[in-house]
Scaffold this motif. Structure first.
Motif, PDB file in Angstrom:
ATOM      1  N   UNK A  25      -9.159   4.935  14.207  1.00 25.47           N
ATOM      2  CA  UNK A  25      -9.754   4.844  16.148  1.00 25.47           C
ATOM      3  C   UNK A  25      -8.100   5.809  16.306  1.00 25.47           C
ATOM      4  N   UNK A  26      -7.688   4.897  16.262  1.00 26.19           N
ATOM      5  CA  UNK A  26      -6.343   6.084  17.450  1.00 26.19           C
ATOM      6  C   UNK A  26      -5.834   6.920  16.591  1.00 26.19           C
ATOM      7  N   UNK A 175       2.185  15.426  11.016  1.00 24.35           N
ATOM      8  CA  UNK A 175       3.106  14.791   9.538  1.00 24.35           C
ATOM      9  C   UNK A 175       3.806  13.351  10.158  1.00 24.35           C
ATOM     10  N   UNK A 176       4.056  13.615  10.877  1.00 27.62           N
ATOM     11  CA  UNK A 176       5.434  12.745  11.903  1.00 27.62           C
ATOM     12  C   UNK A 176       4.122  11.715  12.138  1.00 27.62           C
ATOM     13  N   UNK A 177       3.179  12.020  12.548  1.00 29.62           N
ATOM     14  CA  UNK A 177       2.151  11.184  13.204  1.00 29.62           C
ATOM     15  C   UNK A 177       1.611  10.255  11.557  1.00 29.62           C
ATOM     16  N   UNK A 178       1.484  11.144  10.549  1.00 28.13           N
ATOM     17  CA  UNK A 178       0.969   9.961   9.507  1.00 28.13           C
ATOM     18  C   UNK A 178       2.040   9.622   9.180  1.00 28.13           C
ATOM     19  N   UNK A 179       2.977   9.457   9.418  1.00 30.19           N
ATOM     20  CA  UNK A 179       4.436   8.207   8.778  1.00 30.19           C
ATOM     21  C   UNK A 179       4.469   7.379   9.174  1.00 30.19           C
ATOM     22  N   UNK A 180       4.106   7.829  10.738  1.00 29.18           N
ATOM     23  CA  UNK A 180       3.856   6.591  11.616  1.00 29.18           C
ATOM     24  C   UNK A 180       3.452   5.777  10.861  1.00 29.18           C
ATOM     25  N   UNK A 181       2.314   6.353  10.852  1.00 29.96           N
ATOM     26  CA  UNK A 181       0.481   5.560  10.163  1.00 29.96           C
ATOM     27  C   UNK A 181       1.224   4.679   9.683  1.00 29.96           C
ATOM     28  N   UNK A 211      -2.493   6.889  -0.040  1.00 30.25           N
ATOM     29  CA  UNK A 211      -2.496   8.222   0.552  1.00 30.25           C
ATOM     30  C   UNK A 211      -4.347   8.304   0.831  1.00 30.25           C
ATOM     31  N   UNK A 212      -4.786   7.688   0.099  1.00 31.77           N
ATOM     32  CA  UNK A 212      -6.205   7.969   0.037  1.00 31.77           C
ATOM     33  C   UNK A 212      -7.020   7.948   1.425  1.00 31.77           C
ATOM     34  N   UNK A 213      -6.300   6.279   1.893  1.00 34.50           N
ATOM     35  CA  UNK A 213      -7.450   6.150   3.434  1.00 34.50           C
ATOM     36  C   UNK A 213      -7.027   7.277   4.363  1.00 34.50           C
ATOM     37  N   UNK A 214      -5.190   7.392   4.588  1.00 42.26           N
ATOM     38  CA  UNK A 214      -4.260   8.639   5.416  1.00 42.26           C
ATOM     39  C   UNK A 214      -5.802  10.047   5.239  1.00 42.26           C
ATOM     40  N   UNK A 273       1.625  13.592   2.802  1.00 40.67           N
ATOM     41  CA  UNK A 273       2.429  12.522   3.939  1.00 40.67           C
ATOM     42  C   UNK A 273       2.904  11.235   3.144  1.00 40.67           C
ATOM     43  N   UNK A 274       1.174  10.456   3.363  1.00 40.51           N
ATOM     44  CA  UNK A 274       1.483   9.130   3.045  1.00 40.51           C
ATOM     45  C   UNK A 274       1.698   8.855   1.336  1.00 40.51           C
ATOM     46  N   UNK A 275       1.886   9.662   0.373  1.00 35.91           N
ATOM     47  CA  UNK A 275       1.879   9.083  -0.817  1.00 35.91           C
ATOM     48  C   UNK A 275       3.606   9.611  -0.834  1.00 35.91           C
ATOM     49  N   UNK A 276       4.364  10.467   0.429  1.00 31.51           N
ATOM     50  CA  UNK A 276       5.792   9.942   0.177  1.00 31.51           C
ATOM     51  C   UNK A 276       6.480   9.684   0.351  1.00 31.51           C
TER      52      UNK A 276
END
Length: 285
Positions: A25-26, A175-181, A211-214, A273-276
């Motif tokens: 969603x968000x 990238x910041x949004x993905x890091x927060x998520x 990483x796959x989900x993000x 980003x999620x992987x790292x």
């Protein structure tokens, strides 16, 4: 228990509960907004580049020759038109000159005006012989559009630089949004991750699941943003292209390649980003 560490073999399952921890969603909505801004930035960079090319190509051989009012401008224009590399040498009508000067001088029919010859040269033309002829003309002054064109090209370069900077900012914000998520997902599934980690699950398998989900969520959001960007970009092109390029806008004027690439780029940024982020967190355990 032996199958728990091998998360990569649990195809079609969600052992980490990421569909609940990372809801669709968000994050897709935020990524969609970023994709819309990226599409506008890409269109701006492309438009500025095309505008600069048109200015440079159209004005590279544009010259204006000013002659005294008593000069035989017609004969001079014919002579210049026969020189190698000259596309056209046309005498500017006196009525046109008076129209151009009217805002500053008003209607002054008796005012003598210099004779003007508009000259168009091929972009690859050798101007040596042309300049030699002009120098032999008494009272002739040659004006180029170089200064104005250089200023216009600098403006186009600034617009391109701003567009590239905008794209960089959008990428960093994404990238910041993905890091927060990712960190939110870690917090929501911390106990599950720790249990699997203690049981011997590979860090790479856990990180790959995140990483796959993000990446999926980012691709969904970017696809939505690209779809929304199409009518917005068309509205801009429909208004700008007739003014800038003196023709009607067509579907080919939209940056279709860039729009199609947005979901792939967003997915790549999300995955990496999620992987790292998760690998760094797992190494601290």
């Amino acid at each position: 228990m032996a199958d728990i560490p091998r998360l990569r073999h649990l195809k079609g399952r969600d052992p980490l509960g990421l569909r609940r921890a990372l809801a669709d969603r968000l994050l897709p909505a935020l990524v969609g907004a970023m994709a819309l801004l990226a599409a506008l930035g890409l269109a701006g960079a492309q438009g500025a580049g095309r505008l600069a090319e048109r200015w440079q190509a159209g004005a590279s051989g544009q010259l204006l020759l000013q002659l005294p009012s008593d000069a035989d401008a017609g004969a001079i224009a014919e002579r210049l038109a026969q020189l190698p590399g000259t596309v056209e040498a046309a005498l500017v009508p006196e009525e046109r000159l008076r129209q151009l000067m009217a805002p500053w001088l008003g209607e002054v029919p008796n005012l003598p005006l210099p004779r003007m010859v508009a000259i168009t040269l091929r972009p690859d033309a050798d101007q040596t012989s042309f300049l030699e002829v002009v120098q032999d003309l008494p009272g002739a002054q040659l004006e180029t559009q170089g200064t104005a064109i250089q200023q216009a090209l600098r403006l186009a370069e600034v617009l391109q630089a701003l567009s590239v900077a905008m794209l960089a900012v959008v990428g960093l914000v994404g990238a910041a949004l993905v890091t927060v998520a990712t960190r939110s997902g870690i917090a929501a599934r911390r106990e599950t991750i720790l249990i699997l980690h203690e049981l011997g699950a590979r860090d790479s398998d856990i990180a790959r699941r995140f990483a796959r989900r993000l990446a999926q969520l980012c691709a969904m959001g970017a696809l939505g943003g690209a779809v929304v960007a199409v009518p917005a970009l068309w509205a801009l092109a429909d208004q700008a292209i007739p003014v800038v390029l003196a023709r009607e806008a067509t579907a080919a004027d939209l940056p279709w390649g860039s729009l199609l690439a947005l979901p792939l780029v967003a997915a790549g940024i999300g995955w990496l980003t999620a992987w790292i982020t998760l690998r760094v967190w797992l190494r601290r355990l």
